[in-house]
Design an enzyme around this catalytic site. Structure first.
Site, short mmCIF file in Angstrom:
data_model
loop_
_atom_site.label_atom_id
_atom_site.label_comp_id
_atom_site.label_asym_id
_atom_site.label_seq_id
_atom_site.Cartn_x
_atom_site.Cartn_y
_atom_site.Cartn_z
N GLU A 105 -6.47 -13.10 19.43
CA GLU A 105 -7.35 -12.90 18.28
C GLU A 105 -7.51 -11.41 17.97
OE1 GLU A 105 -10.46 -14.86 15.64
OE2 GLU A 105 -9.89 -15.86 17.47
N GLY A 128 -18.45 -21.38 11.82
CA GLY A 128 -18.97 -20.57 12.91
C GLY A 128 -19.11 -21.33 14.21
N LEU A 129 -18.40 -22.44 14.35
CA LEU A 129 -18.39 -23.19 15.61
C LEU A 129 -17.09 -22.96 16.36
CD1 LEU A 129 -20.01 -26.57 14.50
CD2 LEU A 129 -21.11 -24.56 15.46
N SER A 130 -16.40 -21.89 15.97
CA SER A 130 -15.21 -21.44 16.69
C SER A 130 -14.01 -22.36 16.57
CB SER A 130 -15.53 -21.21 18.17
OG SER A 130 -16.37 -20.10 18.27
N SER A 131 -13.68 -22.74 15.35
CA SER A 131 -12.47 -23.53 15.16
C SER A 131 -11.23 -22.72 15.55
CB SER A 131 -12.36 -24.03 13.71
OG SER A 131 -12.53 -22.97 12.80
N ASP A 139 -16.44 -16.96 22.70
CA ASP A 139 -15.96 -18.22 22.10
C ASP A 139 -14.90 -18.88 22.96
OD1 ASP A 139 -17.67 -17.48 20.14
OD2 ASP A 139 -16.15 -17.11 18.61
N GLY A 193 -14.64 -22.89 9.08
CA GLY A 193 -15.40 -21.73 8.62
C GLY A 193 -16.89 -21.83 8.90
N THR A 206 -24.06 -10.13 21.40
CA THR A 206 -24.22 -9.42 22.68
C THR A 206 -22.90 -9.40 23.45
OG1 THR A 206 -24.98 -11.50 23.63
CG2 THR A 206 -26.68 -9.93 22.99
#
Length: 387
Positions: free
Chosen positions: A162, A126-129, A174, A124, A35
């Site tokens: 990014e 998906g916890l926003s490293s 993020d 990798g 979203t």
């Protein structure tokens, strides 16, 4: 941890004299997925897992990077004259991107630095490293060179890096969740105008459990950009008949009335998810405020179904983790979190069944997928700090 990373810095770079230690969290999004670039609401929180850094100014323009997570790569060297993305730069494209973004905004960096990083976020997952590294880098640059920036500015700079340096068309969630994190609170963020409020997370006799699928994926090579362009196509067709700025401007009733103007069935389903997920997120925050944890969990479950069927970003690994979680009594809600196509699920699990949950879901996942998932019982933490 501070002593460990300072000691490693001294080992790699000769000494730790003049070096400072920092931390920036990872994040998990409780609800409100895909979203953030559709002008909707998100509900992420910062974690106590994250990225640790040690940095020291240099007397020249050289940049020397070392990651304890990628020790086999050794020291990766660069310079302030070489702030361009490259395959050879590997993970250092993230800190270099932020340095580049600072300079793009007229904040010239007066000297280079030595930088050591260590992350305890599963890579990798998906916890926003990557966003954690970006916010951490911006936080260090602000501290070193006294730039007049708020934490919200650091989030926007991280997103800009990014998008334009690493060419991943991510939204703001993020970096915002990481830069603006607050202990025991999630952030109810309207991504259309960046207005936000903190909502306390009171999980009495329950915890947030993250299950990492261990299916590696990168945002850039996932179908993330494709989903984004499909949503944009749907929006453009709706804008021909109604004055909306984003899909987040619609409620479910308005969408159902207008949806046939979206010619392509796939784009129509993408837009349906964006609209319904936004409204679901708003209801979920209200449920938390009213202490209706069961309703919050039910909305998490509905979110996963929409991500699976309408947005199609889950895949067999995430679906297995969620479907097995739903079978465990005492799981209030479970859904994929992050961009999808691998990565993690987030579940709210009653304290007394956490061990059962990990064992049962873990065993079923191993049988079906053929390799193990990892589980993390997490706490909600602060934004970036100097250690």
């Amino acid at each position: 941890m501070k002593e460990i990373i300072l000691s490693k810095f001294a080992e790699i770079f000769g000494s730790a004299e003049g070096a400072k230690a920092y931390f920036a969290p990872g994040r998990v999004n409780l609800i409100g997925e895909h979203t953030d670039y559709n002008g909707g609401h998100v509900f992420p929180c910062a974690l106590t897992l994250g990225t640790y850094g040690v940095a020291r100014k240099r007397k020249d323009n050289k940049l020397r990077f070392y990651s304890m997570n990628f020790g086999h790569l050794g020291i990766i060297e660069s310079s302030l004259e070489d702030l361009i993305p490259s395959k050879e730069a590997d993970w250092t494209n993230y800190p270099k991107g932020v340095m580049w973004a600072f300079e793009q905004r007229g904040m010239k960096l007066p000297c280079g630095m030595d930088l050591l990083l260590y992350g305890n976020i599963p890579n990798g997952a998906g916890l926003s490293s990557s966003a954690s590294v970006e916010v951490l880098t911006g936080f260090i640059l602000r501290d070193f060179f006294d730039f007049d920036l708020s934490n919200q500015d650091l989030a926007l700079i991280g997103q800009y890096a990014e998008n334009h340096f690493n060419k991943v068309n991510c939204g703001i969630m993020d970096q915002f969740a990481i830069a603006m994190g607050k202990k025991n609170h999630a952030i109810f963020l309207d991504t259309a105008d960046l207005s936000y409020e903190y909502a306390p997370i009171k999980l009495e006799q329950a915890k947030i459990v993250i299950a990492c699928s261990n299916k590696k994926r990168g945002l850039g090579d996932s179908k993330y950009n494709e989903r984004r362009s499909q949503s944009e196509m749907a929006l453009a067709q709706l804008q021909q008949i109604t004055p909306i700025a984003t899909l987040g401007d619609l409620d479910e009733e308005a969408f159902e009335r207008l949806k046939d103007h979206i010619q392509d069935d796939i784009c129509r389903r993408r837009a349906k998810h964006a609209v319904y997920e936004n409204r679901r997120t708003m209801r979920a925050v209200e449920a938390l405020r009213s202490n209706k944890l069961e309703l919050f969990g039910q909305l998490m479950n509905e979110s996963h179904v929409s991500l699976r069927d309408d947005y199609e970003v889950t895949g067999v690994e995430l679906d297995t983790l969620v479907e097995e979680a739903w079978k465990v009594e005492g799981v209030l809600g479970s859904r994929m979190t992050g961009a999808g196509f691998g990565g993690c699920t987030v579940s709210i699990v009653r304290d007394e069944v956490i061990d059962t949950f990990i064992q049962q879901v873990g065993e079923a996942y191993m049988v079906r997928i053929g390799y193990e998932a990892d589980f993390y019982v997490v706490d909600i933490g602060e934004g970036p700090i100097i250690l």
